[in-house]
Design an enzyme around this catalytic site. Structure first.
Site, mmCIF file in Angstrom:
data_model
loop_
_atom_site.group_PDB
_atom_site.id
_atom_site.type_symbol
_atom_site.label_atom_id
_atom_site.label_comp_id
_atom_site.label_asym_id
_atom_site.label_seq_id
_atom_site.Cartn_x
_atom_site.Cartn_y
_atom_site.Cartn_z
ATOM 1 N NE ARG A 48 -0.781 -0.706 4.903
ATOM 2 C CZ ARG A 48 -0.577 0.178 5.874
ATOM 3 N NH1 ARG A 48 -0.964 1.430 5.713
ATOM 4 N NH2 ARG A 48 -0.010 -0.172 7.017
ATOM 5 C CE1 TYR B 260 8.027 7.917 10.062
ATOM 6 C CE2 TYR B 260 8.460 10.282 10.028
ATOM 7 C CZ TYR B 260 8.193 9.099 9.358
ATOM 8 O OH TYR B 260 8.109 9.102 7.980
HETATM 9 N N1 LIG Z 1 3.067 9.394 3.984
HETATM 10 C C1 LIG Z 1 3.901 10.367 4.313
HETATM 11 O O1 LIG Z 1 3.484 11.514 4.568
HETATM 12 C C2 LIG Z 1 5.406 10.104 4.344
HETATM 13 C C3 LIG Z 1 6.252 11.224 4.406
HETATM 14 C C4 LIG Z 1 7.631 11.027 4.459
HETATM 15 C C5 LIG Z 1 8.146 9.753 4.423
HETATM 16 N N2 LIG Z 1 7.311 8.684 4.357
HETATM 17 C C6 LIG Z 1 7.930 7.351 4.361
HETATM 18 O O2 LIG Z 1 7.589 6.650 3.175
HETATM 19 C C7 LIG Z 1 7.533 5.244 3.440
HETATM 20 C C8 LIG Z 1 6.198 4.696 2.988
HETATM 21 O O3 LIG Z 1 5.193 5.354 3.747
HETATM 22 P P1 LIG Z 1 3.642 5.352 3.329
HETATM 23 O O4 LIG Z 1 3.173 6.743 3.461
HETATM 24 O O5 LIG Z 1 3.429 4.620 2.071
HETATM 25 O O6 LIG Z 1 3.059 4.526 4.584
HETATM 26 P P2 LIG Z 1 1.820 3.538 4.695
HETATM 27 O O7 LIG Z 1 0.788 3.847 3.696
HETATM 28 O O8 LIG Z 1 1.464 3.558 6.149
HETATM 29 O O9 LIG Z 1 2.483 2.122 4.325
HETATM 30 C C9 LIG Z 1 3.503 1.597 5.128
HETATM 31 C C10 LIG Z 1 3.992 0.308 4.515
HETATM 32 O O10 LIG Z 1 5.055 -0.200 5.330
HETATM 33 C C11 LIG Z 1 4.731 -1.546 5.662
HETATM 34 N N3 LIG Z 1 5.316 -1.983 6.923
HETATM 35 C C12 LIG Z 1 5.118 -1.491 8.166
HETATM 36 N N4 LIG Z 1 5.808 -2.222 9.054
HETATM 37 C C13 LIG Z 1 6.456 -3.189 8.357
HETATM 38 C C14 LIG Z 1 7.327 -4.241 8.700
HETATM 39 N N5 LIG Z 1 7.671 -4.504 9.983
HETATM 40 N N6 LIG Z 1 7.821 -5.037 7.709
HETATM 41 C C15 LIG Z 1 7.479 -4.812 6.425
HETATM 42 N N7 LIG Z 1 6.628 -3.860 6.029
HETATM 43 C C16 LIG Z 1 6.135 -3.044 6.999
HETATM 44 C C17 LIG Z 1 3.207 -1.577 5.692
HETATM 45 O O11 LIG Z 1 2.761 -2.932 5.631
HETATM 46 P P3 LIG Z 1 1.400 -3.428 6.374
HETATM 47 O O12 LIG Z 1 0.267 -3.147 5.410
HETATM 48 O O13 LIG Z 1 1.651 -4.883 6.590
HETATM 49 O O14 LIG Z 1 1.277 -2.648 7.647
HETATM 50 C C18 LIG Z 1 2.897 -0.757 4.458
HETATM 51 O O15 LIG Z 1 3.049 -1.529 3.296
HETATM 52 C C19 LIG Z 1 7.771 5.087 4.943
HETATM 53 O O16 LIG Z 1 9.121 4.764 5.181
HETATM 54 C C20 LIG Z 1 7.449 6.468 5.494
HETATM 55 O O17 LIG Z 1 8.109 6.739 6.708
HETATM 56 C C21 LIG Z 1 5.962 8.819 4.302
#
Ligand SMILES: NC(=O)c1ccc[n+]([C@@H]2O[C@H](COP(=O)([O-])OP(=O)(O)OC[C@H]3O[C@@H](n4cnc5c(N)ncnc54)[C@H](OP(=O)(O)O)[C@@H]3O)[C@@H](O)[C@H]2O)c1
Length: 241
Positions: free
Chosen positions: A15, A148
């Protein structure tokens, strides 16, 4: 590096930004994209237009056993995208102790251990790239999500150390510093949010162009500029958040 004919692995691929990255890499001509997820049955793209390219893989990045199995299952990788991440709330003094452990286990140690497992494979395959999803919050902390920020800052430091070590192995290392992106992670946040598909396209562009530090959305680009001009200005900007 060129995406065409590369073999990528994306963690947290089911996702958010990870799912968009899998689609973008497949659309750009990757030969294979290992879509790694804790529950591969939750991978939406396994049945989509890129199903011939996308290979589901079980991977919880907090499990050293699963990391080793994933590396043994995907020995042809040339591009590692450390995308899996969690966001917990709480300050330095009041964050839940379990959340402190989880932040470090996923956002720092998970990235580190996955990198250590795949870099030798990428090198053996002639070189390639490692891409780490960090955050503008790696540059300066937002006190309400202190752990975080600390975990992302540690991952940022590891990214820069790795860059120096990996150069001799013909591996480029890219840090990605988004601002808010419209995914589940940012669901409760009331702010401008970038489209995850556009963020994924910008990251793939950055890999191809060899951009070491990527700001894949306009807000991130502005914050990066402010941080470059005066690092403490970002501390002040985020201090109330
Ligand atoms: N969204 C933002 O505003 C934002 C901004 C800056 C940086 N980021 C970074 O971008 C990356 C992706 O974020 P996102 O926004 O796409 O978040 P998200 O929609 O919450 O998705 C997080 C993903 O990480 C997976 N995950 C969590 N714990 C895990 C584990 N122990 N092993 C393997 N997979 C795991 C989740 O899998 P499950 O479905 O199994 O939980 C999900 O696929 C992250 O590193 C986040 O910190 C995001």
């Amino acid at each position: 590096m060129k995406i065409t004919n590369s073999v990528a692995i994306v963690t947290g691929a089911n996702r958010g930004i990870g799912a968009s990255l899998v689609r973008a890499l497949a659309a750009r001509g990757a030969r294979r994209v290992y879509a790694a997820a804790r529950r591969p049955e939750s991978l939406p793209m396994a049945a989509g237009p890129h199903h011939n390219v996308v290979v589901p893989l079980v991977l919880d990045v907090t499990s050293t056993t699963q990391i080793a199995t994933a590396a043994a299952t995907a020995p042809d990788v040339t591009l590692l995208v450390n995308n899996a991440g969690i966001l917990t709330r709480g300050g330095i003094l009041d964050a839940d102790p379990d959340d402190i452990e989880r932040e470090l286990a996923v956002n720092f140690l998970g990235l580190l251990r996955t990198t250590r497992a795949f870099v030798p494979l990428i090198e053996a395959n002639g070189g390639g790239a490692v891409v780490n999803l960090l955050s503008v919050l790696a540059l300066a902390p937002m006190p309400s999500t202190a752990m975080y920020c600390a975990a992302k800052a540690a991952a940022d430091s590891a990214t820069r150390s790795l860059r120096a070590e990996a150069a001799a192995r013909n591996i480029t290392v890219h840090g990605v510093y988004p601002a808010f992106v419209d995914t589940d992670m940012a669901a409760g946040i009331n702010a401008d949010k970038a489209d995850p598909a556009q963020v994924a396209e910008a990251i793939v562009d950055g890999i191809e162009q060899g951009t070491e530090n990527m700001t894949p959305d306009p807000v991130a680009a502005n914050l990066w500029q402010a941080w470059t001009a005066d690092p403490r200005s970002l501390d002040q900007l985020f201090a109330g958040g």
